[in-house]
Design a protein around this motif. Structure first.
Motif, short mmCIF file in Angstrom:
data_model
loop_
_atom_site.label_atom_id
_atom_site.label_comp_id
_atom_site.label_asym_id
_atom_site.label_seq_id
_atom_site.Cartn_x
_atom_site.Cartn_y
_atom_site.Cartn_z
N SER A 1 2.93 2.83 -3.92
CA SER A 1 1.89 2.08 -4.82
C SER A 1 1.26 1.08 -3.59
O SER A 1 1.29 1.12 -2.72
CB SER A 1 2.69 1.00 -5.61
OG SER A 1 3.47 1.95 -6.44
N ALA A 2 0.04 0.62 -4.55
CA ALA A 2 -0.75 -0.56 -3.76
C ALA A 2 0.10 -1.53 -3.40
O ALA A 2 0.93 -2.02 -3.97
CB ALA A 2 -1.83 -0.96 -4.81
N THR B 1 -3.53 -4.15 -6.80
CA THR B 1 -4.03 -3.59 -8.09
C THR B 1 -4.68 -4.85 -8.88
O THR B 1 -5.97 -4.71 -9.54
CB THR B 1 -3.13 -2.69 -8.91
OG1 THR B 1 -2.58 -2.04 -7.93
CG2 THR B 1 -3.72 -2.11 -10.13
N GLU C 1 -3.93 2.19 -3.73
CA GLU C 1 -2.80 3.10 -3.25
C GLU C 1 -3.38 3.52 -1.74
O GLU C 1 -2.51 3.82 -0.96
CB GLU C 1 -2.59 4.06 -4.30
CG GLU C 1 -1.82 3.70 -5.37
CD GLU C 1 -1.94 2.43 -5.99
OE1 GLU C 1 -2.97 1.99 -6.30
OE2 GLU C 1 -0.72 1.96 -6.69
N ARG D 1 -1.55 1.78 -15.73
CA ARG D 1 -0.87 0.97 -14.83
C ARG D 1 0.67 1.09 -14.59
O ARG D 1 1.30 1.78 -15.53
CB ARG D 1 -0.73 -0.48 -15.41
CG ARG D 1 -2.13 -1.11 -15.47
CD ARG D 1 -2.79 -1.65 -14.09
NE ARG D 1 -2.05 -1.99 -13.04
CZ ARG D 1 -1.97 -3.34 -12.68
NH1 ARG D 1 -2.91 -4.14 -13.19
NH2 ARG D 1 -1.03 -3.89 -11.94
N GLU D 2 1.16 0.83 -13.30
CA GLU D 2 2.35 1.03 -13.01
C GLU D 2 2.69 2.72 -13.01
O GLU D 2 3.90 3.22 -12.92
CB GLU D 2 3.38 0.63 -13.86
CG GLU D 2 3.35 -0.97 -14.13
CD GLU D 2 3.48 -1.77 -12.81
OE1 GLU D 2 4.01 -1.24 -11.85
OE2 GLU D 2 2.71 -2.81 -12.67
N GLY D 3 1.61 3.35 -12.52
CA GLY D 3 1.72 5.09 -12.88
C GLY D 3 2.42 5.80 -11.49
O GLY D 3 2.46 6.76 -11.61
N SER D 4 2.67 4.94 -10.72
CA SER D 4 2.99 5.77 -9.40
C SER D 4 4.60 6.49 -9.55
O SER D 4 4.86 7.34 -9.08
CB SER D 4 3.16 4.54 -8.24
OG SER D 4 2.12 4.22 -8.07
N1 ASP Z 1 -0.71 -0.01 -8.35
C1 ASP Z 1 -0.70 0.37 -9.76
C2 ASP Z 1 -0.33 -0.87 -10.44
O1 ASP Z 1 -0.01 -1.85 -10.14
C3 ASP Z 1 0.48 1.67 -10.08
C4 ASP Z 1 1.80 1.29 -9.58
O2 ASP Z 1 2.09 0.25 -8.97
O3 ASP Z 1 2.69 2.18 -10.04
O4 ASP Z 1 -0.36 -0.56 -11.81
#
Ligand code: ASP
Ligand code: MG
Length: 421
Positions: A37-38, A43, A121, A201-204
């Motif tokens: 992820s970033a 992000t 990312e 969001r949070e898709g990693s």
């Molecule tokens: N960097 C993205 C986020 O903060 C994806 C992730 O972290 O999964 O939403």
């Protein structure tokens, strides 16, 4: 082959990146797909860049993001050659980011968002790869856009598994003949015309699951700053308990109701291929964490999911008709149009209630749209507690000193929308 996913918190500083490399070193002679992820809160920072109203404001924000990443790179890379290379690469990448920010059309907003935010990312991958190379660990960057294919639903790209699998087969086995570690961006994909999309969001986590699905991987591990899946978020609850084992079904339910430990879309591709998912701590890499698989034994403790900033909207048709199919389909059409997800729904004869996250980009516009057909009342600043495997004492415990506005029970799960008294 194993798939590892490292989230933003695991690579938030130079120590974090070094720790990730140390973990990877513990798996010699294994083929690893490493999804990152970033770094840290990048992000969120890039979202601010997208929303910046002047180029000066955007530049100021980019400078901060840039300084942060140079600092991380500086701290985790030792050899001068690798330092020189990563500096050159970062320079080029930030120049490209500036160009995209300056030149990409402002509208449609979601499309622009993905072009900008996906840099987080990518930069993270560049630094992780450099840090691995610095320690002479052979690795290769796999560009997520080349593998993960989506529709053009920006910010919430729907994955085309067939096309993604085809790209996987085209690129990955060949790459694995050269190196054991392939590093790729989480959260990112591309449309049929090659434009960048993101998966939400949070898709990693979801990226890791997609890759595991394509690779028929032996397992997926999500490395986090918690010891595993807990029965509640320690941010809100004391005395949390780590869950050793969770069924796919419970994991889907918990993630769906908002447990932030796993992205809700992650489980399904794994369940379809019966690939176990581990949630483990990057701070204690030897601890077993939580295992999620097809063993359906029930959880021994209630699980709590707590959400704040909820809005409860109550609708009644203006023409005093009942809440039946026609009205319901109208309501769902509008929700889909505004891309809003409901957390709880309940209806009576002439009333329909829905509880949503208060997203300032979407909810006010949604309410306006609903007003054309319905009388709309709403309450803001509410809390939503979901309890899986509830009993009355746990309900009493969470709703003490609260005014309950809505309660929705099914066999295993209760959801309570409430407000401080
Ligand atoms: N960097 C993205 C986020 O903060 C994806 C992730 O972290 O999964 O939403
Ligand atoms: Mg994250």
């Amino acid at each position: 082959m194993k798939v590892f996913k490292f989230g933003g918190a695991s690579v938030k500083d130079a120590e974090g990146v070094k720790n990730v490399v140390n973990i990877l070193e513990c798996y010699p002679n294994e083929k690893l797909i490493v999804v990152v992820s970033a770094m840290g809160k990048t992000t969120n920072a890039l979202e601010k860049v997208v929303r910046a109203t002047t180029s000066e404001e955007a530049e100021k924000l980019i400078k901060e993001i840039e300084a942060y990443h140079y600092q991380v790179a500086e701290g985790c890379i030792r050899t001068s050659l690798t330092k020189q290379n990563i500096t050159y690469t970062l320079n080029k990448t930030f120049a490209l980011l500036r160009k995209v920010v300056a030149e990409y059309p402002k509208e449609p907003f979601d499309e622009r968002y993905d072009q900008v935010v996906s840099f987080g990312e990518h930069i993270s991958v560049l630094i992780v790869c450099a840090c691995l190379s610095d320690k002479q660990i052979p690795n290769m960057w796999m560009r997520a856009q080349n593998i993960i294919h989506t529709d053009s639903n920006y910010r919430e790209g729907k994955v085309d598994f067939e096309k993604t699998l085809a790209s996987y087969k085209k690129f990955m086995p060949e790459a694995f003949e050269l190196v054991d570690i392939l590093v790729m961006e989480g959260f990112v994909g591309s449309t049929a015309t090659g434009k960048t999309t993101t998966l939400g969001r949070e898709g990693s986590d979801y990226t890791a699951a997609i890759m595991a699905y394509c690779a028929n991987a032996e397992s997926v591990t999500i490395w986090k700053d918690v010891p595993g899946v807990l029965n509640a978020d320690p941010k809100w609850f004391d005395n949390t308990i780590k869950i050793d084992h969770l069924s796919y079904q419970d994991a889907i339910e918990l993630a769906y109701y908002g447990a932030t430990v796993i992205h809700p879309k992650t489980i399904k591709p794994l369940q379809n291929k019966n690939i176990p998912l581990f949630v483990r701590s990057f701070l204690q890499p030897d601890a077993p964490g939580t295992r999620i698989d097809n063993d359906t034994s029930q959880l021994p403790v209630p699980c709590f999911i707590f959400k704040v900033q909820q809005v409860l909207i109550s609708l009644s048709p203006k023409d005093f008709s009942f809440i039946v199919e026609e009205n319901l389909s109208r309501i769902f059409d509008i929700l889909a149009q505004y891309k809003v997800k409901t957390n709880v729904m309940q209806n009576s004869a002439i009333n329909f209630s829905l509880c949503l996250d208060f997203d300032p980009d979407k909810v006010p516009a949604l309410i306006e749209a609903l007003r054309s057909d319905f009388r709309v009342l709403y309450n803001k600043d509410l809390e939503l507690v979901t309890i899986r495997y509830y009993d009355q004492p746990t309900i009493d415990r969470v709703s003490i000193e609260k005014r309950v506005l809505l309660e929705h029970k099914s066999r295993y799960t209760v959801q309570i929308v409430m407000q401080n008294k």
